[in-house]
Design an enzyme around this catalytic site. Structure first.
Site, PDB file in Angstrom:
ATOM      1  N   GLU A 281       4.489   5.530  -6.685  1.00 10.21           N
ATOM      2  CA  GLU A 281       3.251   4.935  -7.103  1.00 10.21           C
ATOM      3  C   GLU A 281       2.949   4.438  -8.268  1.00 10.21           C
ATOM      4  OE1 GLU A 281       0.268   6.253  -5.250  1.00 10.21           O
ATOM      5  OE2 GLU A 281       1.952   7.527  -4.224  1.00 10.21           O
ATOM      6  N   GLU A 360       4.052   0.693   1.753  1.00 13.29           N
ATOM      7  CA  GLU A 360       4.258   1.434   1.608  1.00 13.29           C
ATOM      8  C   GLU A 360       6.423   2.051   1.335  1.00 13.29           C
ATOM      9  OE1 GLU A 360       3.130   4.974   0.931  1.00 13.29           O
ATOM     10  OE2 GLU A 360       1.445   3.579   0.718  1.00 13.29           O
ATOM     11  N   ASP A 364       8.672   2.635  -2.128  1.00 14.12           N
ATOM     12  CA  ASP A 364       9.935   2.819  -2.096  1.00 14.12           C
ATOM     13  C   ASP A 364      10.315   2.844  -3.124  1.00 14.12           C
ATOM     14  OD1 ASP A 364       8.284   5.945  -0.980  1.00 14.12           O
ATOM     15  OD2 ASP A 364       9.109   5.005   0.895  1.00 14.12           O
TER      16      ASP A 364
END
Length: 418
Positions: A281, A360, A364
């Protein structure tokens, strides 16, 4: 453009959108069901066959409901436009309010919102009390559901109606450049909401308590220090009151930023895995994904408001959507625009999904540098298993609708050192 031409174009776009949605959901269901009996190799050691079957059945159940929901939604839009529904609502309310007045516009849009909620209600109830319950996720009681609805209705009345009134007033009072004034108001309101939501609105629905696990708190604070992230606090939300699904998120803006963990997430993951999920996040924060998305939304909304201003001067826009002469006011135009925009904007869906999946992967990669790729992969596997997320999505469906990369690709990258 002739009204009939626009009517035909709208119907064609509506039917094409419905056909594509239904075809993709049917394809997703067939693809997942066909791989129900074998766990993908990357997950064979961590997810059992029964969990894999549960995820497949859960996905198929949601797709079946989605087909019906999409069909009813398209029929609802058609009934309101070419079916004369919006015109009839305008006529009925004109018996109570001045059709050129602000009260009439507010009543029309509010009635449309309530009607849309009523159409969606059976699907929401079935989703919550049948599908989610069948697969062991629902913890919502009927009493809590009603209480949530009552709170949402109260907020809509106290906040939504004044905002709606302000928008309609600006549309009528600010001349030909009203779209710019509405955009400025909308943007300011949304920024204010980022400050107000975590402190005043969210606590109306859930209980937020400071993170009590001192070891985990220290671990998280060290991660925040490494990442240069300042937060107003670390909180645990009682998500288990409503669902067994787990999650973590940031909320707020500027000095009001908060980090929130679902209690269900903390129950499922080890401290190292929680740290890795939070690092993911924080990756969104590091890459300024929220700012980038906000900028795109702001630019898009400005362009759309300008388009609405232009369409309001085109008689074919109203006549082509079933509105008779004399009923084409600002509220009707806003209602029509809200109804037809998703139809014509549907082709942009895959682009937005792709952009989100890129974000995303970037988050990661950041998490792998700041915490542990292995811990994030392990956490994702647990979340896929416990949330019954399919490991075998149809590639074409995923490209249209999935904001996150497929599980196998995401975990494989992390295990390979991303």
């Amino acid at each position: 453009m002739a009204p009939d031409t626009f009517s035909n174009l709208f119907v064609a776009a509506l039917l094409a959108t419905l056909f594509i949605k239904v075809a993709l959901m049917v394809r997703q269901r067939h693809h997942v069901r066909g791989r129900r009996e074998q766990v993908p190799a990357p997950f064979a050691d961590s997810i059992g066959l029964e969990s894999h079957r549960k995820a497949a059945d859960y996905t198929c159940a949601r797709m079946a409901l989605g087909v019906v929901d999409a069909t009813v939604g398209a029929a609802f839009v058609l009934a309101l436009t070419l079916g004369g529904g919006l015109q009839a609502m305008h006529r009925v309310l004109a018996g109570w309010f001045d059709p050129d007045g602000l009260a009439h516009g507010i009543a029309l849009l509010a009635a449309l919102g309530v009607l849309g909620w009523l159409i969606e209600l059976p699907f929401a109830l079935y989703r919550t009390f049948v599908i989610e319950k069948r697969f062991g996720f629902n913890r919502m009681t009927p009493a809590l559901y009603v209480a949530d609805v009552a709170r949402e209705a109260l907020l809509a009345a106290l906040i939504g109606l004044p905002v709606l009134a302000a928008v309609l007033w600006l549309m009528g009072a600010m001349g030909e450049h009203w779209w710019l004034w509405v955009w400025l108001f909308w943007f300011a309101f949304n920024l204010l909401g980022l400050f107000v939501w975590p402190t005043f609105i969210a606590p109306l629905f859930n209980k937020f308590t400071p993170l009590a696990d001192e070891a985990l708190r220290k671990r998280v604070e060290n991660l925040l220090a490494r990442c240069g992230f300042r937060s107003r606090g670390l909180f645990v939300m009682d998500g288990s009151r409503r669902s067994a699904h787990g999650n973590a998120y940031f909320t707020g803006f500027g000095a009001a930023k908060r980090i929130v963990f679902f209690d269900t997430l903390l129950d499922k993951l080890s401290p190292a895995e929680v740290e890795a999920v939070l690092a993911h996040e924080l990756g969104h924060f590091h890459h300024r994904h929220i700012w980038k998305r906000l900028a795109v939304v702001a630019a898009t909304s400005l362009a759309l408001l300008w388009l609405l201003a232009w369409l309001m001067g085109q008689s074919w826009f109203f006549a082509g959507l079933g509105i008779e002469d004399g009923a084409g006011g600002t509220a009707v135009a806003l209602a029509l625009f809200a109804l037809v925009l998703p139809v014509f904007a549907f082709p942009l869906g895959p682009l937005m999904s792709h952009w989100s999946r890129v974000h995303e992967f970037q988050a990661d990669a950041y998490a792998a540098r700041q915490a542990s790729a292995a811990d994030l992969a392990a956490a994702l596997v647990k979340l896929y298993r416990d949330n019954a997320s399919t490991l075998t999505p149809d590639p074409l469906y995923s490209r249209f609708f999935d904001s996150h990369p497929p599980a196998s690709l995401r975990v494989s990258r992390l295990r390979a050192g991303t």
